[in-house]
Design an enzyme around this catalytic site. Structure first.
Site, PDB file in Angstrom:
ATOM      1  N   LYS A   1       0.849  -1.194   0.000  1.00 58.61           N
ATOM      2  CA  LYS A   1       0.000   0.000   0.000  1.00 58.61           C
ATOM      3  C   LYS A   1       0.889   1.250   0.000  1.00 58.61           C
ATOM      4  O   LYS A   1       2.103   1.158   0.226  1.00 58.61           O
ATOM      5  CB  LYS A   1      -0.921  -0.013   1.222  1.00 58.61           C
ATOM      6  CG  LYS A   1      -0.196   0.063   2.552  1.00 58.61           C
ATOM      7  CD  LYS A   1      -1.181   0.053   3.705  1.00 58.61           C
ATOM      8  CE  LYS A   1      -0.445   0.082   5.039  1.00 58.61           C
ATOM      9  NZ  LYS A   1      -1.315   0.362   6.161  1.00 58.61           N
TER      10      LYS A   1
ATOM     11  N   ARG B   1      -9.435   0.289  15.255  1.00 58.32           N
ATOM     12  CA  ARG B   1      -9.366   1.018  13.980  1.00 58.32           C
ATOM     13  C   ARG B   1     -10.425   0.483  13.026  1.00 58.32           C
ATOM     14  O   ARG B   1     -11.381   1.172  12.725  1.00 58.32           O
ATOM     15  CB  ARG B   1      -7.951   0.901  13.404  1.00 58.32           C
ATOM     16  CG  ARG B   1      -7.752   1.660  12.110  1.00 58.32           C
ATOM     17  CD  ARG B   1      -6.310   1.705  11.662  1.00 58.32           C
ATOM     18  NE  ARG B   1      -5.757   0.392  11.301  1.00 58.32           N
ATOM     19  CZ  ARG B   1      -4.557   0.212  10.762  1.00 58.32           C
ATOM     20  NH1 ARG B   1      -3.775   1.251  10.521  1.00 58.32           N
ATOM     21  NH2 ARG B   1      -4.130  -0.994  10.465  1.00 58.32           N
TER      22      ARG B   1
ATOM     23  N   TYR C   1      14.283  31.629   4.036  1.00 61.44           N
ATOM     24  CA  TYR C   1      13.130  32.341   4.604  1.00 61.44           C
ATOM     25  C   TYR C   1      13.312  32.622   6.093  1.00 61.44           C
ATOM     26  O   TYR C   1      13.907  31.812   6.823  1.00 61.44           O
ATOM     27  CB  TYR C   1      11.867  31.496   4.436  1.00 61.44           C
ATOM     28  CG  TYR C   1      11.418  31.343   2.999  1.00 61.44           C
ATOM     29  CD1 TYR C   1      11.042  32.456   2.248  1.00 61.44           C
ATOM     30  CD2 TYR C   1      11.369  30.088   2.404  1.00 61.44           C
ATOM     31  CE1 TYR C   1      10.620  32.301   0.929  1.00 61.44           C
ATOM     32  CE2 TYR C   1      10.946  29.932   1.091  1.00 61.44           C
ATOM     33  CZ  TYR C   1      10.574  31.041   0.359  1.00 61.44           C
ATOM     34  OH  TYR C   1      10.167  30.902  -0.934  1.00 61.44           O
TER      35      TYR C   1
ATOM     36  N   MET D   1      10.337  24.830  -0.370  1.00 57.36           N
ATOM     37  CA  MET D   1       9.471  23.824  -0.995  1.00 57.36           C
ATOM     38  C   MET D   1      10.259  22.896  -1.930  1.00 57.36           C
ATOM     39  O   MET D   1      10.036  21.688  -1.955  1.00 57.36           O
ATOM     40  CB  MET D   1       8.346  24.518  -1.775  1.00 57.36           C
ATOM     41  CG  MET D   1       7.268  23.581  -2.246  1.00 57.36           C
ATOM     42  SD  MET D   1       6.027  24.401  -3.258  1.00 57.36           S
ATOM     43  CE  MET D   1       5.239  25.488  -2.112  1.00 57.36           C
TER      44      MET D   1
END
Ligand SMILES: Cc1ncc(COP(=O)(O)O)c(C=O)c1O
Length: 364
Positions: A35, A129, A259, A307
């Protein structure tokens, strides 16, 4: 030619890890958990390789993951762990997928126009779950009744029953309790002549350190990818991650980096910009914590991770645009990143972004 950043995937190491698991499993077959894009490694090449090694069962989170593999020609049985919206029930039957069912109510809604659907009944023995609630002996009667109701549905064929351990890496008594409840439900069903072909419970941690009695299949994901969650030796990481140096500059004392200007050059220094950022899965959380390896030197990450890029200190390393640095490799594997990111290797691997090229050592 890799443009920015790539994940090197060693199918050889995957094979090695599978063989190690087999040593613990003996004759018990393994369902490979593929998965989430095979935990970030690329579902198709990984599943293809595992199928070539003789694995016939694959675990996926959704029918769409299974469909992509079936459409690509992978032969095998695909168990959908998650709940498929009944709207898509025809796809399950048409493609021969196996659906997890967690209740009679849900199983009733899966009736296809024609034929039957294969299901594995999921028991919630403590994970809270998915699955029929069975956290203690008191719940066994209700659980068995619910399974009998599911079995009575004409469109349902129960091919398997399973549960998932909540803490097999750490909590032996709780795992033993889950295991016992699971086997008791199976025994009770047997006395009522409900015999279910597949019975599976163990994940990687349990395969490596728990009792496997009474089960005839086990499921592994993370150990196949090289990071067993218990202390055992010999497993090899399948993925490494390399980012390209795309720019180099010399800073003067007092220049700031990235940044928010959280890093100020204390003196003249040389930095390199590497083409990996948080969109690629190199989380911003690594800011001021992580390093990369370049020419056997640890180079600090300076300033905030952007990013698509971040900056590293190469003051002491002869550096060149076009070289690749190791963000994750043998000398600094996913455990280091997991520690920095205060998370687990599963999350590090599955976070690796789609635009990171996957490069395979061998495709079967
Ligand atoms: C139902 C189920 N089985 C097996 C696994 C594989 O677990 P692991 O990667 O710890 O082996 C998972 C992973 O989350 C899962 O959800």
């Amino acid at each position: 030619m890799v443009n920015r950043v790539y994940a090197k995937i060693s199918l050889e190491n995957l094979t090695h890890n599978y063989r190690l698991l087999k040593r613990n499993l003996g004759n018990i077959p393994l369902m490979a958990v593929v998965k989430a894009n095979a935990y970030g490694h690329g579902a198709l090449p990984v599943t293809k390789k595992l199928a070539s090694l003789g694995i016939t069962h694959f675990g996926v989170a959704s029918f769409k993951e299974a469909k992509a593999l079936i459409d690509a020609g992978i032969k095998g049985s695909f168990l959908v762990f998650g709940i498929t919206d009944p709207y898509y029930r025809e796809v399950l039957t048409e493609e021969g997928m196996i659906q997890t069912v967690d209740s009679y109510a849900y199983a009733s809604k899966l009736k296809p126009k024609e034929g039957t659907i294969d299901v594995h009944v999921k028991l919630d023995t403590g994970m809270s779950r998915f699955g029929i609630y069975c956290h203690s002996d008191k719940d066994i009667d209700n659980t068995v009744t619910e399974i009998l109701k599911i079995a009575s549905l004409d469109h349902i064929h129960i091919d398997g029953i399973y549960t998932h351990f909540a803490a097999a890496e750490a909590d032996r008594p709780f795992t033993e309790k889950q295991h016992r409840l699971f086997l008791e439900v199976i025994d009770r069903l047997k006395t009522m002549e409900v015999v279910i072909p597949w019975k599976h419970a163990a994940n990687s941690a349990a395969i490596l350190n728990a009792d496997l009695s009474g089960i005839n299949m086990a499921r592994s994901g993370i150990a196949l990818y090289g990071y067993p969650p218990v202390d055992v030796y010999g497993f090899l990481p399948v993925m490494s991650l390399y980012a390209k140096i795309v720019s180099i500059r010399t800073l003067k004392k007092g220049d700031t980096v990235s940044y928010s200007r959280i890093f100020t050059a204390p003196d003249v220094m040389k930095i390199a910009t590497i083409a990996i950022g948080y969109e690629d899965g190199y989380l911003r959380f690594n800011t001021s914590r992580d390093y990369v390896i370049y020419k056997n030197t640890k180079c600090r990450v300076l300033g905030k991770i952007c990013m698509d890029a971040c900056m590293i200190d190469v003051t002491d390393v002869p550096s060149k645009v076009g070289d690749f640095v190791c963000v994750m490799c043998e000398q600094k594997d996913a455990r280091v990143l997991a520690k920095n990111q205060q998370t687990i290797t599963y999350e590090v691997l599955t976070n690796i972004g789609n635009r990171v090229e996957r490069v395979y050592d061998d495709e079967t």
